[in-house]
Design a protein around this motif. Structure first.
Motif, PDB file in Angstrom:
ATOM      1  N   ALA A 291      38.541  42.318  28.253  1.00 32.61           N
ATOM      2  CA  ALA A 291      38.816  43.529  29.042  1.00 32.61           C
ATOM      3  C   ALA A 291      40.315  43.806  29.084  1.00 32.61           C
ATOM      4  CB  ALA A 291      38.256  43.393  30.454  1.00 32.61           C
ATOM      5  N   VAL A 292      41.115  42.777  29.311  1.00 32.16           N
ATOM      6  CA  VAL A 292      42.572  42.939  29.340  1.00 32.16           C
ATOM      7  C   VAL A 292      43.075  43.391  27.974  1.00 32.16           C
ATOM      8  CG1 VAL A 292      44.764  41.679  29.536  1.00 32.16           C
ATOM      9  CG2 VAL A 292      42.990  41.369  31.268  1.00 32.16           C
ATOM     10  N   THR A 293      42.530  42.811  26.917  1.00 26.72           N
ATOM     11  CA  THR A 293      42.937  43.199  25.565  1.00 26.72           C
ATOM     12  C   THR A 293      42.638  44.672  25.304  1.00 26.72           C
ATOM     13  OG1 THR A 293      42.657  40.957  24.715  1.00 26.72           O
ATOM     14  CG2 THR A 293      42.558  42.741  23.094  1.00 26.72           C
ATOM     15  N   ARG A 294      41.458  45.138  25.715  1.00 26.53           N
ATOM     16  CA  ARG A 294      41.119  46.550  25.512  1.00 26.53           C
ATOM     17  C   ARG A 294      42.056  47.469  26.301  1.00 26.53           C
ATOM     18  NH1 ARG A 294      35.825  44.385  25.568  1.00 26.53           N
ATOM     19  NH2 ARG A 294      35.635  44.827  27.798  1.00 26.53           N
ATOM     20  N   VAL A 295      42.347  47.106  27.543  1.00 28.21           N
ATOM     21  CA  VAL A 295      43.264  47.914  28.355  1.00 28.21           C
ATOM     22  C   VAL A 295      44.659  47.900  27.732  1.00 28.21           C
ATOM     23  CG1 VAL A 295      44.441  48.049  30.597  1.00 28.21           C
ATOM     24  CG2 VAL A 295      41.957  47.758  30.505  1.00 28.21           C
ATOM     25  N   ASP A 296      45.117  46.726  27.309  1.00 25.64           N
ATOM     26  CA  ASP A 296      46.434  46.635  26.672  1.00 25.64           C
ATOM     27  C   ASP A 296      46.490  47.493  25.408  1.00 25.64           C
ATOM     28  OD1 ASP A 296      47.401  44.895  28.601  1.00 25.64           O
ATOM     29  OD2 ASP A 296      47.174  43.095  27.358  1.00 25.64           O
ATOM     30  N   GLN A 297      45.466  47.421  24.584  1.00 24.80           N
ATOM     31  CA  GLN A 297      45.449  48.211  23.347  1.00 24.80           C
ATOM     32  C   GLN A 297      45.470  49.704  23.652  1.00 24.80           C
ATOM     33  OE1 GLN A 297      41.981  46.547  21.418  1.00 24.80           O
ATOM     34  NE2 GLN A 297      43.187  45.014  20.339  1.00 24.80           N
ATOM     35  N   TYR A 298      44.726  50.111  24.649  1.00 28.08           N
ATOM     36  CA  TYR A 298      44.695  51.521  25.040  1.00 28.08           C
ATOM     37  C   TYR A 298      46.083  51.982  25.484  1.00 28.08           C
ATOM     38  CZ  TYR A 298      43.231  55.783  27.442  1.00 28.08           C
ATOM     39  OH  TYR A 298      43.096  57.087  27.841  1.00 28.08           O
TER      40      TYR A 298
ATOM     41  N   GLU B 100      45.555  43.832  39.152  1.00 31.73           N
ATOM     42  CA  GLU B 100      45.861  43.550  37.747  1.00 31.73           C
ATOM     43  C   GLU B 100      46.457  42.167  37.496  1.00 31.73           C
ATOM     44  OE1 GLU B 100      47.977  45.363  33.815  1.00 31.73           O
ATOM     45  OE2 GLU B 100      46.980  46.695  35.217  1.00 31.73           O
ATOM     46  N   PRO B 101      47.433  41.715  38.263  1.00 32.95           N
ATOM     47  CA  PRO B 101      47.927  40.347  38.014  1.00 32.95           C
ATOM     48  C   PRO B 101      46.827  39.290  38.152  1.00 32.95           C
ATOM     49  CG  PRO B 101      49.477  41.537  39.391  1.00 32.95           C
ATOM     50  CD  PRO B 101      48.247  42.397  39.287  1.00 32.95           C
ATOM     51  N   ALA B 102      45.911  39.498  39.074  1.00 30.12           N
ATOM     52  CA  ALA B 102      44.813  38.542  39.243  1.00 30.12           C
ATOM     53  C   ALA B 102      43.871  38.561  38.045  1.00 30.12           C
ATOM     54  CB  ALA B 102      44.041  38.847  40.530  1.00 30.12           C
ATOM     55  N   ILE B 103      43.590  39.732  37.520  1.00 30.96           N
ATOM     56  CA  ILE B 103      42.720  39.820  36.348  1.00 30.96           C
ATOM     57  C   ILE B 103      43.422  39.218  35.135  1.00 30.96           C
ATOM     58  CG2 ILE B 103      41.668  41.445  34.699  1.00 30.96           C
ATOM     59  CD1 ILE B 103      40.603  42.980  37.075  1.00 30.96           C
ATOM     60  N   ARG B 104      44.712  39.456  35.002  1.00 32.13           N
ATOM     61  CA  ARG B 104      45.454  38.856  33.887  1.00 32.13           C
ATOM     62  C   ARG B 104      45.463  37.331  33.986  1.00 32.13           C
ATOM     63  NH1 ARG B 104      47.903  41.979  30.414  1.00 32.13           N
ATOM     64  NH2 ARG B 104      48.001  44.194  30.872  1.00 32.13           N
ATOM     65  N   ALA B 105      45.592  36.807  35.183  1.00 33.15           N
ATOM     66  CA  ALA B 105      45.547  35.350  35.359  1.00 33.15           C
ATOM     67  C   ALA B 105      44.152  34.819  35.021  1.00 33.15           C
ATOM     68  CB  ALA B 105      45.928  34.990  36.797  1.00 33.15           C
ATOM     69  N   TRP B 106      43.120  35.512  35.459  1.00 29.40           N
ATOM     70  CA  TRP B 106      41.741  35.128  35.158  1.00 29.40           C
ATOM     71  C   TRP B 106      41.496  35.146  33.649  1.00 29.40           C
ATOM     72  CZ3 TRP B 106      37.115  38.852  36.359  1.00 29.40           C
ATOM     73  CH2 TRP B 106      35.895  38.184  36.199  1.00 29.40           C
ATOM     74  N   ALA B 107      42.089  36.102  32.955  1.00 31.07           N
ATOM     75  CA  ALA B 107      41.884  36.255  31.512  1.00 31.07           C
ATOM     76  C   ALA B 107      42.405  35.064  30.718  1.00 31.07           C
ATOM     77  CB  ALA B 107      42.543  37.540  31.030  1.00 31.07           C
ATOM     78  N   LYS B 108      43.282  34.289  31.290  1.00 28.19           N
ATOM     79  CA  LYS B 108      43.803  33.121  30.571  1.00 28.19           C
ATOM     80  C   LYS B 108      42.717  32.090  30.321  1.00 28.19           C
ATOM     81  CE  LYS B 108      48.469  33.845  32.073  1.00 28.19           C
ATOM     82  NZ  LYS B 108      49.598  33.424  32.854  1.00 28.19           N
ATOM     83  N   ASP B 109      41.709  32.048  31.204  1.00 25.78           N
ATOM     84  CA  ASP B 109      40.647  31.046  31.084  1.00 25.78           C
ATOM     85  C   ASP B 109      39.249  31.637  30.942  1.00 25.78           C
ATOM     86  OD1 ASP B 109      42.427  28.852  31.402  1.00 25.78           O
ATOM     87  OD2 ASP B 109      42.437  29.211  33.566  1.00 25.78           O
TER      88      ASP B 109
ATOM     89  N   ALA C 268      37.100  38.350  30.658  1.00 22.52           N
ATOM     90  CA  ALA C 268      38.282  38.956  31.262  1.00 22.52           C
ATOM     91  C   ALA C 268      39.349  39.187  30.204  1.00 22.52           C
ATOM     92  CB  ALA C 268      38.818  38.082  32.391  1.00 22.52           C
ATOM     93  N   ARG C 269      39.498  38.234  29.286  1.00 26.89           N
ATOM     94  CA  ARG C 269      40.489  38.369  28.217  1.00 26.89           C
ATOM     95  C   ARG C 269      40.181  39.584  27.339  1.00 26.89           C
ATOM     96  NH1 ARG C 269      41.022  33.470  27.431  1.00 26.89           N
ATOM     97  NH2 ARG C 269      39.211  33.133  26.111  1.00 26.89           N
TER      98      ARG C 269
END
Length: 172
Positions: free
Chosen positions: A109-116, A93-102, A106-107
């Motif tokens: 996917a992270v947004t959907r997981v965060d919203q859920y 997860e930390p790696a995916i969150r870092a990837w989502a910054k750029d 990925a952003r």
């Protein structure tokens, strides 16, 4: 999954056909046998992570019958290392969150997981009688930040998340 390991160890640049083929001791042709192209691989990796993230929470919530226990377990699962992550050198997860910054995919996917996750927490807090949406964000921010904090003992981060939930509940 090799993609998870590559991302966690070496970052998004490793999520290409050639580096993955080298890591798996195979050919680029083998990569393209499974995926149409690198963006299709990225989509598959993110879809898998998103599905695993939500399924893990659903399974954890099913173990508890009361909203207090469910909220506590939810925060602990998000903030503590999941059993399947313990086998990996680092959690994904930390790696995916870092990837989502750029990376826009990925952003999203992270947004959907965060919203859920936020919706689950908000629902549970409301069932307990805490309507302040800031409490949801505080617990969630601590949980996702806890993933980056090295544990001082096995299960220490999950225990700390449980204590935070207990503190919030004591304030109501």
């Amino acid at each position: 999954m090799a993609g998870y390991e590559a991302l966690a160890r070496s970052g998004p640049a490793s999520l290409k056909a050639e580096p993955l083929a080298r890591q798996l001791n195979t050919t680029k042709g083998s990569f393209y046998w499974h995926f149409a192209d690198v963006p299709a691989f990225h989509t598959a990796l993110l879809t898998r992570w998103e599905g695993e993230s939500t399924a893990r929470l659903d399974a954890a919530l099913a173990l508890e019958t009361h909203p207090v226990g469910q909220l506590r377990r939810l925060a602990q699962v998000i903030g503590g290392r999941a059993a399947e992550d313990e086998d990996r050198e680092t959690a994904i997860e930390p790696a995916i969150r870092a990837w989502a910054k750029d990376n826009a995919k990925a952003r999203l996917a992270v947004t959907r997981v965060d919203q859920y996750r936020l919706a689950l927490m908000q629902r549970l807090l409301a069932e307990i009688g805490i309507a302040n949406p800031e409490m949801t964000r505080i617990i969630y921010a601590c949980a996702i930040g806890m993933e980056d904090l090295p544990e001082d003992r096995p299960g220490g981060n999950a225990q700390a998340m449980g204590s935070l939930v207990d503190l919030v509940l004591a304030l109501r």
